[in-house]
Scaffold this active site. Sequence first.
Site, PDB file in Angstrom:
ATOM      1  CG  ASP A 137      34.100  35.910  43.248  1.00 22.67           C
ATOM      2  OD1 ASP A 137      33.450  36.461  44.150  1.00 22.67           O
ATOM      3  OD2 ASP A 137      35.327  36.047  43.096  1.00 22.67           O
TER       4      ASP A 137
HETATM    5  C1  26A Z   1      37.664  46.606  46.522  1.00 25.14           C
HETATM    6  N1  26A Z   1      38.133  45.257  46.731  1.00 25.14           N
HETATM    7  C2  26A Z   1      38.751  44.993  47.990  1.00 25.14           C
HETATM    8  C3  26A Z   1      37.933  44.283  45.763  1.00 25.14           C
HETATM    9  C4  26A Z   1      38.413  42.959  45.881  1.00 25.14           C
HETATM   10  C5  26A Z   1      38.113  42.061  44.855  1.00 25.14           C
HETATM   11  N2  26A Z   1      37.389  42.394  43.786  1.00 25.14           N
HETATM   12  C6  26A Z   1      36.967  43.658  43.719  1.00 25.14           C
HETATM   13  N3  26A Z   1      37.223  44.590  44.664  1.00 25.14           N
HETATM   14  N4  26A Z   1      39.167  42.297  46.796  1.00 25.14           N
HETATM   15  C7  26A Z   1      39.304  41.030  46.363  1.00 25.14           C
HETATM   16  N5  26A Z   1      38.673  40.885  45.188  1.00 25.14           N
HETATM   17  C8  26A Z   1      38.583  39.708  44.332  1.00 25.14           C
HETATM   18  O1  26A Z   1      37.886  38.703  44.977  1.00 25.14           O
HETATM   19  C9  26A Z   1      38.128  37.528  44.220  1.00 25.14           C
HETATM   20  C10 26A Z   1      37.832  36.308  45.034  1.00 25.14           C
HETATM   21  O2  26A Z   1      36.530  36.301  45.467  1.00 25.14           O
HETATM   22  C11 26A Z   1      39.915  39.104  43.981  1.00 25.14           C
HETATM   23  O3  26A Z   1      40.466  39.722  42.846  1.00 25.14           O
HETATM   24  C12 26A Z   1      39.571  37.631  43.747  1.00 25.14           C
HETATM   25  O4  26A Z   1      39.640  37.282  42.391  1.00 25.14           O
END
Ligand code: 26A
Length: 371
Positions: free
Chosen positions: A326
Amino acid sequence: TSSSQQKRGTNPFYRNQLHQNRRLSNMASTKGYKLLCLENPLLDIQAFGNDALLEKYGLKANDAILADPEKHLDLYEDLLNNYDAKLIAGGAAQNTARGAQYMLPANSVVYLGGAGDDKYSAILRDACKQAGLRVEYRVDPKIPTGRCGVVITGHNRSMCTDLGAANHYDLEHLKRPDIWALVEEAEAYYIGGYHFTVCPPAIMELANQAASKNKPFILSLSAPFIPQFFKEPLDASAPYWDYVIGNETEAAAYAESHELGTQDVKEIAKKLANLPKANSQRKRVAIITQGTEPTLVAVQGEDVVKEIPVHEIPKEKINDTNGAGDAFAGGFCAGIVSGKSLDESVDMGQWLARLSIQELGPSYPFPQQTY
Ligand code: 26A
């Protein structure tokens, strides 16, 4: 004065000037948010865990999944009560948005997504405010803010997301006049691929806006399960990608679900770059990160895939790698919206990723460091 008022009322020169002044003052309210990001705001409940914990919930060491209500809903309390979990602002594209804002002048980035009206959304708002990121949540008064259980084991992280209110983002919010004004003012769009599980029509609305106004549309693949299980909405957006960002496992998942017939990451990057494209005024760029290995950059129509080495960091300085991707995307977007070259934008992404992995979770150091 009455004659000058009369003049202003009838003289086209004055009329134009009045009109322009009004336009300038309207613009002042939204002007400056160069980058608009969309996805799922989540609060990360992050802890250092172990294999037994992973096994208890049937989690892989390195993965990102949606929570299964039958299996995973106790994970969050378990992490908080038994593993000393920390609450950290998360949501992949929200991390990217905070990261881009970290490297840009004040009021450069705005972020959209769905959240509840509760303690967790207050924590998210506070973190974003401190980062200078403007957030415009679609607030659902009845549904709790989404949460992501993050289990760290060594250099792996397993993420299990209960989307909650983030799952209720809708076109109605995007089209609200005050929000749409932000969309129209923005000079670039960044979409976290995780949003394909939530509201593909909102993604397509931004995609069309980008192509019709020749603004860059940047998409992150986000996780292997997106190209695997959300292939249809992902592919519908593909012609609009000006920049597509992923890591090596996401690239491999894309290759498999699209039967590209290769697992060679450079080849996959090239195929991504050369998919059919809606806006022919911009050549598509595919950027694949590979952890500590060089970042690959493929440009539409070009034969050579560039390799850009990462910023090295001593192993003992790594806190956790949650959010590294990210952060990379955040630095990269900051470069693109400030008109930097492709190479420099990649370098900015690598610089920010390096900072982020030294923090706990998807965070950036304070006091502010400058690129
Ligand atoms: C729909 N999903 C599975 C998700 C996520 C996500 N952010 C949005 N949608 N699953 C994990 N994360 C985020 O990825 C970040 C790390 O790359 C987590 O909240 C974490 O901060």
